[in-house]
Motif scaffolding. Structure first.
Motif, short mmCIF file in Angstrom:
data_model
loop_
_atom_site.label_atom_id
_atom_site.label_comp_id
_atom_site.label_asym_id
_atom_site.label_seq_id
_atom_site.Cartn_x
_atom_site.Cartn_y
_atom_site.Cartn_z
N VAL A 213 0.85 -1.20 0.00
CA VAL A 213 0.00 0.00 0.00
C VAL A 213 0.88 1.24 0.00
CG1 VAL A 213 -1.75 1.30 1.27
CG2 VAL A 213 -1.85 -1.21 1.20
N THR A 215 1.90 4.76 0.99
CA THR A 215 1.64 5.39 2.28
C THR A 215 2.48 6.64 2.43
OG1 THR A 215 1.21 3.21 3.25
CG2 THR A 215 1.67 4.99 4.78
N GLY A 227 -9.52 7.41 3.87
CA GLY A 227 -9.29 6.15 3.18
C GLY A 227 -7.84 5.90 2.79
N SER A 229 -3.60 5.85 3.66
CA SER A 229 -2.81 5.37 4.79
C SER A 229 -1.66 6.32 5.10
CB SER A 229 -2.26 3.97 4.51
OG SER A 229 -1.43 3.96 3.38
N VAL A 243 -5.03 4.02 8.69
CA VAL A 243 -5.84 4.46 7.55
C VAL A 243 -6.79 5.52 8.08
CG1 VAL A 243 -7.64 3.79 5.92
CG2 VAL A 243 -5.63 2.32 6.23
N GLY A 246 -10.33 4.47 8.67
CA GLY A 246 -10.45 3.03 8.43
C GLY A 246 -9.48 2.24 9.28
N SER A 247 -9.29 0.99 8.91
CA SER A 247 -8.44 0.06 9.66
C SER A 247 -7.25 -0.36 8.82
CB SER A 247 -9.24 -1.18 10.07
OG SER A 247 -8.39 -2.21 10.54
N ALA A 248 -6.05 0.02 9.26
CA ALA A 248 -4.84 -0.41 8.55
C ALA A 248 -4.64 -1.91 8.68
CB ALA A 248 -3.63 0.33 9.11
N VAL A 251 -6.80 -3.47 6.00
CA VAL A 251 -6.30 -3.19 4.65
C VAL A 251 -5.05 -4.01 4.34
CG1 VAL A 251 -5.27 -1.41 3.19
CG2 VAL A 251 -7.34 -0.90 4.51
N LEU A 252 -4.14 -4.07 5.32
CA LEU A 252 -2.87 -4.74 5.10
C LEU A 252 -2.89 -6.22 5.47
CD1 LEU A 252 -0.68 -1.87 6.52
CD2 LEU A 252 -0.52 -2.75 4.19
N SER A 269 -1.92 0.25 -4.15
CA SER A 269 -2.58 -0.92 -3.56
C SER A 269 -3.61 -1.49 -4.53
CB SER A 269 -3.26 -0.54 -2.25
OG SER A 269 -4.22 0.47 -2.46
#
Length: 269
Positions: A213, A215, A227, A229, A243, A246-248, A251-252, A269
């Protein structure tokens, strides 16, 4: 008069059952004037390192206290229960590494003793609930002024958790994930000093086994659009990936003890 006015409690018990209340109740019955402060009871089950980090990153901001930490997959085995005397405060729990990062945060280990004295635990001790039967009463007695040496023999070879993996190379930083918080922010073992050693700056690529991703290196979540990172220094002084909104971790696909790689070659990503 109590020697300590506060007892802090950190566990992986959760709040669905009565385990936490039972520990509070034992403390209240033995030391009713001592106040209890809950650090967290949402440590992932059996995740000793997460519990250790949660307590170590919190104790510098707590009043001087007896700190109980119970993340104890070896309960009922030959592992010892201990009280650790630190530079500022006492720590009570299993000798499995969960206490020592907090002890270091409180000025270092000065002494440790086995929790072996039968009169300083509940009369009947369960093989699977030492939080209630051994550690909570020990904390109450310590808060009331019982000397740590009265609990048992000195312990000189306390269990240390393995050092988390961090490796910095020119243009590349590899780090073990320490914790994932409630928001899905991924805390790394690496620090800003490690990032500086790698020479990374600006836009980087954060890799898990599943995805890479792009970043930005920033200061706070809002440094990037919703949205997107960001790699930042968290409140404990560690590098972390978030994020914005959101939730890193989601996502990762990253969780504790997994490795995260940061490179200087951004990849969408």
């Amino acid at each position: 008069m109590a020697l300590y006015d506060w007892i802090s409690v950190t566990t992986d018990y959760g709040l669905r059952d009565g385990f936490v209340a039972a520990c509070h109740g034992v403390i209240a019955r033995l030391a009713p004037a001592v106040r209890v402060l809950d650090v967290t009871h949402e440590v992932p089950p059996q995740d000793v390192r997460h519990g250790a980090m949660a307590l170590a990153q919190t104790v510098p901001f707590l009043p001087e206290a007896v700190h109980v930490a119970v993340v104890d997959p070896g309960v009922g085995t030959a592992r010892l229960g201990v009280v650790v005397v630190a530079g500022s405060g006492l720590l009570v729990g299993p000798d499995n590494g969960v206490l020592l990062p907090a002890a270091h945060a409180l000025g270092g280990v000065r002494a440790a003793y086995e929790l072996a004295e039968p009169s300083l635990r509940l009369p009947v001790t369960s093989a699977t609930f030492h939080g209630r039967d051994v550690f909570a009463p020990a904390a109450a007695h310590l808060a009331l002024g019982v000397e740590p040496a009265e609990f048992g023999d000195p312990v000189s070879d306390l269990v240390e958790l393995p050092e988390p993996f961090v490796a910095a190379f020119p243009g590349k930083l590899v780090s073990e994930v320490l914790t994932v918080d409630h928001f899905g922010n991924v805390q790394l073992a690496a620090t800003p000093a490690d990032l500086e050693l790698s020479g990374l700056s600006g836009a980087v690529s954060v890799h898990s086994e599943r995805v890479a991703v792009t970043t930005e290196i920033g200061r706070t979540f809002a440094d990037v659009p919703a949205g997107a990172s960001v790699l930042y220094t968290d409140s404990a002084g560690r590098l972390a990936v978030a994020v914005n909104g959101g939730s890193a971790a989601a996502v990762l696909g990253l969780g504790p003890a997994q490795e995260c790689t940061i490179t200087s070659s951004p990849t969408a990503s």
